[in-house]
Scaffold this active site. Structure first.
Site, PDB file in Angstrom:
ATOM      1  N   ASP A   8       0.878  -1.397   0.131  1.00  0.00           N
ATOM      2  CA  ASP A   8       0.031   0.147  -0.091  1.00  0.00           C
ATOM      3  C   ASP A   8       0.777   1.261   0.050  1.00  0.00           C
ATOM      4  O   ASP A   8       1.677   1.394   0.811  1.00  0.00           O
ATOM      5  CB  ASP A   8      -0.976  -0.081   1.341  1.00  0.00           C
ATOM      6  CG  ASP A   8      -1.794   1.182   1.278  1.00  0.00           C
ATOM      7  OD1 ASP A   8      -1.812   2.206   0.592  1.00  0.00           O
ATOM      8  OD2 ASP A   8      -2.743   1.191   2.208  1.00  0.00           O
ATOM      9  N   ASP A 103      -3.197   2.354  -5.515  1.00  0.00           N
ATOM     10  CA  ASP A 103      -2.139   2.280  -4.895  1.00  0.00           C
ATOM     11  C   ASP A 103      -2.031   1.108  -3.970  1.00  0.00           C
ATOM     12  O   ASP A 103      -1.299   0.940  -3.222  1.00  0.00           O
ATOM     13  CB  ASP A 103      -2.026   3.581  -3.880  1.00  0.00           C
ATOM     14  CG  ASP A 103      -2.752   3.388  -2.684  1.00  0.00           C
ATOM     15  OD1 ASP A 103      -3.834   2.877  -2.580  1.00  0.00           O
ATOM     16  OD2 ASP A 103      -2.231   3.870  -1.689  1.00  0.00           O
ATOM     17  N   GLU A 104      -2.717   0.018  -4.026  1.00  0.00           N
ATOM     18  CA  GLU A 104      -2.823  -1.096  -3.437  1.00  0.00           C
ATOM     19  C   GLU A 104      -3.032  -2.474  -4.030  1.00  0.00           C
ATOM     20  O   GLU A 104      -3.738  -2.502  -4.874  1.00  0.00           O
ATOM     21  CB  GLU A 104      -3.764  -0.622  -2.417  1.00  0.00           C
ATOM     22  CG  GLU A 104      -4.193  -1.660  -1.458  1.00  0.00           C
ATOM     23  CD  GLU A 104      -5.580  -1.365  -0.529  1.00  0.00           C
ATOM     24  OE1 GLU A 104      -6.017  -0.268  -0.634  1.00  0.00           O
ATOM     25  OE2 GLU A 104      -5.879  -2.602   0.197  1.00  0.00           O
TER      26      GLU A 104
END
Ligand code: TTP
Ligand code: MG
Length: 356
Positions: A8, A103-104
């Site tokens: 993350d 983003d993860e």
């Protein structure tokens, strides 16, 4: 036993903006809509979080709490591009990647032999590469399942990582607050607390049947999570039909030898990461190998053919055939395999023991 990494990025949108505008580093800043348009924050940097700011807070309130806040509108296209570059780093380790947001992602690195097979070292290397290549920081959690890996990635955030070794899964889970579990929102948390369930260890005092009575079918999942068990697989992009890897070069390549060398490097990375899907591939039998070439004038060509073995020589044949047809410098080289529709030649299977 699986090995899962949850990655993350730290204050992702804000971090990209700070990289592009170094003057925003060290001061509270946020990405979000204008207060006069009833905007909200997408995210904010860690300096702003000290003022109590967070995602989804109204920009008006954020500016009340932190009058010096630098509020910028943001650029989703830029974040999307950045995300693709980060995911390309993940692909050097595994192709079993479940994207959760820009983003993860969850990475299933079971069986990957890079970094001596240590998921912890892989996570460290991935984070180092993100920092070195993209000038951004990421946090990671490493565990035997998705639920624990996700919690672990928050443990040393920002710019940190945390491993829960399998022998500690159960004790680690037992110590968690019930609200940390996926699927337990404010309402269910309150309901569980009314039954004296505050921590996962409290869940274990109840029978499965009692839990189902309290929270319906989610009780089954709850019971599992509380024991540190989570059997949800990492689901790579919906039923992928092809797997590939490519590299854009800093300088365009001129000679065939240069290209062959680079193609070999791409193949080596591809071969290492494809190991996590080898069962899927061999079940499918015959498949197509392809090579992609992008020239300095940005034109792209691909050539493909069916083979029954995954080996460099096959890609080389394809590359040489196509390369000889043009005299243009090469900007990008890629290679990959396409899985067939189910009925096609199911009797053939891949030989994964062939060294390259
Ligand atoms: P998150 O990973 O939730 O947050 P973050 O990366 O900004 O911060 P953290 O260090 O805590 O991980 O979300 C990723 C991006 O998604 C975030 O940078 C902005 C965007 N986002 C929104 O646009 N709206 C939201 O409500 C949330 C939670 C995120
Ligand atoms: Mg994040």
């Amino acid at each position: 036993m699986k090995k899962i990494i949850h990655v993350d990025m730290d204050c992702f949108y804000a971090a990209v903006e700070m990289r592009e505008h170094p003057e925003w580093r060290g001061v509270p800043m946020a990405v979000g809509g204008k207060p006069e348009h009833r905007g909200v924050l997408s995210t904010c940097n860690y300096e702003a979080r000290r003022f109590g700011l967070h995602s989804a807070m109204s920009s008006a309130k954020a500016l009340r709490l932190c009058p010096d806040l630098v509020l910028v509108p943001g650029n989703r296209e830029l974040y999307k591009e950045e995300s693709e570059k980060i995911f390309r780093i993940f692909q050097d380790y595994t192709l079993q990647i479940e994207p959760i947001s820009l983003d993860e992602a969850y990475l299933d690195v079971t069986g990957v032999t890079l970094c001596k097979g240590s998921a912890t070292w892989m996570a460290k290397e991935i984070r180092e590469r993100i920092f070195k290549e993209r000038h951004l920081t990421a946090s990671a959690g490493i565990a035997e399942n998705k639920f624990l890996a996700k919690i672990a990635s928050d443990w040393n955030k920002p710019n940190g990582q945390f491993t829960i070794p399998p022998e500690r899964s159960a004790t680690f889970a037992a110590s968690l607050d019930i609200g940390k579990l996926p699927g337990v929102g404010k309402v269910s948390e309150k309901k569980l607390q009314e039954h004296g369930i505050f921590k996962c260890s409290d869940v274990l005092r109840f029978s499965l049947w009692e839990l189902v009575k309290i929270c319906g079918s989610f009780g089954v999942q709850l019971f599992q999570f509380a024991k540190g068990v989570d059997n949800r697989p990492v689901v790579a992009e919906r039923v992928r039909k092809s797997f590939s890897m490519e590299d854009t070069f800093d300088k365009d390549l001129k000679s065939e030898e240069e290209c062959v060398q680079k193609l070999k490097e791409v193949f080596e990375r591809f071969y290492k990461s494809v190991i996590t899907i080898k069962e899927d591939i061999s079940k499918n039998g015959m498949y197509k190998s392809f090579v992609k070439i992008k020239y300095s004038d940005f034109s792209v060509t691909t050539i493909e053919r069916s083979f029954s073995e995954l080996k460099f020589e096959n890609f080389l044949i394809l590359f040489r055939e196509r390369f000889s047809m043009r005299e243009e410098k090469v900007r990008l080289l890629g290679l990959g395999i396409r899985l067939p529709e189910k009925e096609e030649n199911p009797q053939l299977s891949l030989d994964f023991n062939v060294p390259f």
